[in-house]
Each structure stands twice: as C-alpha cells, then as structure tokens.
Design an enzyme around this catalytic site. Structure first.
Site, PDB file in Angstrom:
ATOM      1  N   SER A   1      39.958  46.381  64.936  1.00 14.40           N
ATOM      2  CA  SER A   1      39.461  46.608  63.580  1.00 14.40           C
ATOM      3  C   SER A   1      38.065  46.066  63.316  1.00 14.40           C
ATOM      4  O   SER A   1      37.499  46.340  62.250  1.00 14.40           O
ATOM      5  CB  SER A   1      40.436  46.029  62.553  1.00 14.40           C
TER       6      SER A   1
ATOM      7  N   TYR B   1      45.346  45.973  52.790  1.00 14.91           N
ATOM      8  CA  TYR B   1      44.682  46.471  53.987  1.00 14.91           C
ATOM      9  C   TYR B   1      45.405  47.684  54.556  1.00 14.91           C
ATOM     10  O   TYR B   1      46.603  47.635  54.821  1.00 14.91           O
ATOM     11  CB  TYR B   1      44.655  45.352  55.022  1.00 14.91           C
ATOM     12  N   SER B   2      44.682  48.777  54.724  1.00 15.45           N
ATOM     13  CA  SER B   2      45.266  49.998  55.279  1.00 15.45           C
ATOM     14  C   SER B   2      44.261  50.676  56.195  1.00 15.45           C
ATOM     15  O   SER B   2      43.160  51.037  55.772  1.00 15.45           O
ATOM     16  CB  SER B   2      45.666  50.965  54.159  1.00 15.45           C
ATOM     17  N   ASN B   3      44.648  50.880  57.440  1.00 21.55           N
ATOM     18  CA  ASN B   3      43.768  51.542  58.398  1.00 21.55           C
ATOM     19  C   ASN B   3      43.470  52.988  58.010  1.00 21.55           C
ATOM     20  O   ASN B   3      42.446  53.541  58.416  1.00 21.55           O
ATOM     21  CB  ASN B   3      44.404  51.494  59.785  1.00 21.55           C
TER      22      ASN B   3
ATOM     23  N   ARG C   1      35.277  41.436  56.122  1.00 21.39           N
ATOM     24  CA  ARG C   1      36.052  40.292  55.657  1.00 21.39           C
ATOM     25  C   ARG C   1      35.078  39.225  55.177  1.00 21.39           C
ATOM     26  O   ARG C   1      34.023  39.000  55.800  1.00 21.39           O
ATOM     27  CB  ARG C   1      36.930  39.737  56.771  1.00 21.39           C
TER      28      ARG C   1
END
Length: 352
Positions: A75, A172-174, A293
């Site tokens: 990620s 959080y979602s890809n 982040r």
C-alpha cells in the site's frame, strides 16, 4: 494484504558510539526474532544515511538480506497514485470535490455522492474488495497467479452495500485506489503505471522501482517472503500483483522510496497548497490526509508517508515535514512478526 498495516519501522535513534548498542541493528534483530525471515532498514538524519539488515534472504539459505534489494511495497503504492492524482488536480484536469460519476459515469452506484477527495482520504464508504479475496492461508494459492482487472475488483466492492454514507467517516478501503487508478487512466488516456513512470519514476531517477502489471516475479536481487499455510511456510514471493494494482502493486527499494519521500517533502512533486492538503487529516482524530498516512508522534511532530502490506512483504516509508529525517524498511515475512510495538519506535525516532 493491502490493509492498514501498523507501522513497522526501522528507525535510527542516534548514531551509535563504541560503548553503546546499535539501536538500528538491535531493532532489526528483534524483528527477525519475532518471526520475520529478513529485514532491511534505511534511515536518514540530516543528510547522513545508513542501512542495516538482519535475517536471511531466503529460507534454507545463509545468504544475507541485501540492503539494496527490491521488494513489494504494497500500500505504499498509494503515495505514488495519489501524487499522480494531485498533479492532475494542479493541471486542472481533475477537481477534488467533483463526484466520481463526472469522470467515470456508471462505475459506482453512489458515484454522484462520492467525490475524488473522499477516495483519497478513505471516506467514500466503499467496501474493501480485498476482504472478499482469500489472501491468507491456502486460499491464496488458488488466486495468486490470476489476472484481476480493475473493473472486477470494483465489482467485488459494489456487490456489497456501502460501509457508511459517503463523507461521514474514515475507513481504509483499497477499493478507493482502484477507482483512482481508473480515474488516472480515463483522464490521461494512459495506463496508470505509465503515468507514474512519466511523472515520478523517471524524473526522480527511481531506476529500481517498477509498476509490474501482470509480471509475477521481482526483478533483480531480492529477499523472499513467506506465508504460513497448513503449518508450513510457503514462498509467496511470486504472484500476480494485478490483485493490488494502483492500491499496492509497485516494486521498489529503500533508497528509491527515500528519494520519493524526500522529493515529496521538498515540494518537487506537487504544489505547496496541494501538499498541505495531502498531509493534513480531515480531523484531529484521524491520521490520514489525501493518500498519505499522517501520524502524530508523542512529541507532537506530524510525520507523513505510508505503510504497506502484500503477501510475504511489509513496508514503511516516512519523513518528517522538513524532510530531514526519513525512514524506510522492508520486512519479509515468515511466522511473524507482531508489529504492535512499532508505533513506539516511530515516536523514539522522530522525537530523539
């Protein structure tokens, strides 16, 4: 795989002297002792860089981990994808607060309510498609070499209801970054990896960084990553990273990641006003800006960068806002490690 990975890090606390233990080497050894196969750590403090490794590059081998070896960054790819999107925003080709439906009509059932900004900050409410894939244990063997199109991954997500109303909270979602990759392609007419290479990799001289597409191997020297299946460690280094695409497919090195975060902090990649938005979370209770982040240390310093995870590998790359302190690390997995303690290491590194 590409979920929010706690911050494994490697951090140089202070330059060691002859009488004191080497905190970087000690940290690397602790990570291996907690289950990793190998680790490589790069730290930079006021222009002085150093690299430390521990463990082995491959099980049943005594070959050490190379400090210049390549690895899957998972990620941490999102830093590259979001930078391309923000460059397109700077060029007035994308608007942050425009709905996704404007650019990708019909893709999302709630595309009129979900904006580009929501995708970047994980506030869209889109279900994370990776939760529908067997990425842990024996199930991975059935899918690891399969090609997955971005459309198929979005379909896995939209087959589920939204996790929450768009814009109402952070989760959080890809899937968000699969959609952003599609947005890059629709806007530019080029593959997202081609745009990343043109806008970031070549200008910065990231010669050991690649966007592999369907290529299953890691080019050049690299350590191997493993996953436990039915009580045995299985080498999962080779896989088809299309399962991660713009959310997590890039291969890089600690040195190349360092060049990237340094250039980002220096304002060489996006204009200052957009970099500020990238590095500013929506609220004081969140630690995610636009594709980055943004954790705050115990001494009150907000750093930025990204963590990453993909089968066999975990990665971290963070910088202080002024770019003077930076840390990058790759851990190749075995039967661990447990990363619960790593936030404390982040605090010690940036607060020393």
């Amino acid at each position: 795989m590409l979920t929010a990975v706690p911050m494994v890090l490697a951090a140089s606390l202070l330059a060691p002297n002859a009488a004191a233990p080497d905190p970087v080497r000690t940290l690397a050894q602790e990570i291996v002792a907690s289950g990793a196969t190998g680790v490589q750590i790069r730290t930079v403090h006021d222009g002085h860089s150093r690299s430390v490794t521990a463990g082995v590059s491959e099980l049943d081998s005594r070959r050490p981990v190379s400090p210049t070896g390549r690895f899957r960054i998972g990620s941490a790819t999102k830093m590259f994808a979001s930078t391309v999107v923000l460059q397109l925003v700077a060029e007035h080709r994308i608007q942050l607060d425009a709905p996704v439906e404007h650019y990708l009509p019909g893709l999302l059932p709630h595309g009129k309510q979900i904006t580009v900004r929501m995708l970047l900050q994980h506030t869209s409410g889109l279900y994370d498609y990776t939760d529908a894939l067997p990425l842990l244990g024996p199930g991975l063997e059935k899918i690891r070499y399969q090609h997955r199109s971005p459309e198929s991954m979005v379909a896995l997500s939209t087959a589920k209801p939204l996790d929450f109303p768009p814009g109402s909270k952070h989760s959080y979602s890809n899937t968000n970054f699969i959609v952003l990759g599609m947005l890059i392609e629709r806007t530019t007419g080029h593959a997202w990896g081609t745009e990343a290479a043109h806008r970031i990799l070549r200008p910065l001289g990231l010669h050991h960084t690649s966007v592999p597409g369907d290529r299953t191997g890691i080019p050049g020297p690299h350590a191997h990553g493993y996953q436990e299946m039915n009580g045995k460690l299985v080498d999962v280094t080779d896989l088809n990273p299309s399962m991660a695409w713009a959310a997590g497919e890039i291969i890089s090195t600690t040195a190349d990641l360092d060049k990237f975060v340094r250039a980002l902090a220096a304002g060489r990649l996006v204009p200052p006003d957009l970099l500020k938005q990238m590095t500013t979370p929506r609220s004081a209770t969140e630690e995610y800006g636009l594709g980055l982040r943004t954790p705050t240390t115990t001494c009150g310093v907000r750093v930025f960068g990204h963590t990453g995870g993909i089968p066999g590998f975990q990665t971290v790359a963070f910088t202080s806002p002024d770019g003077k302190r930076r840390v990058e690390a790759s851990v190749t997995l075995g039967r661990g490690p447990n990363f619960d303690w790593t936030r404390a290491v982040l605090d010690k590194f940036f607060c020393s």
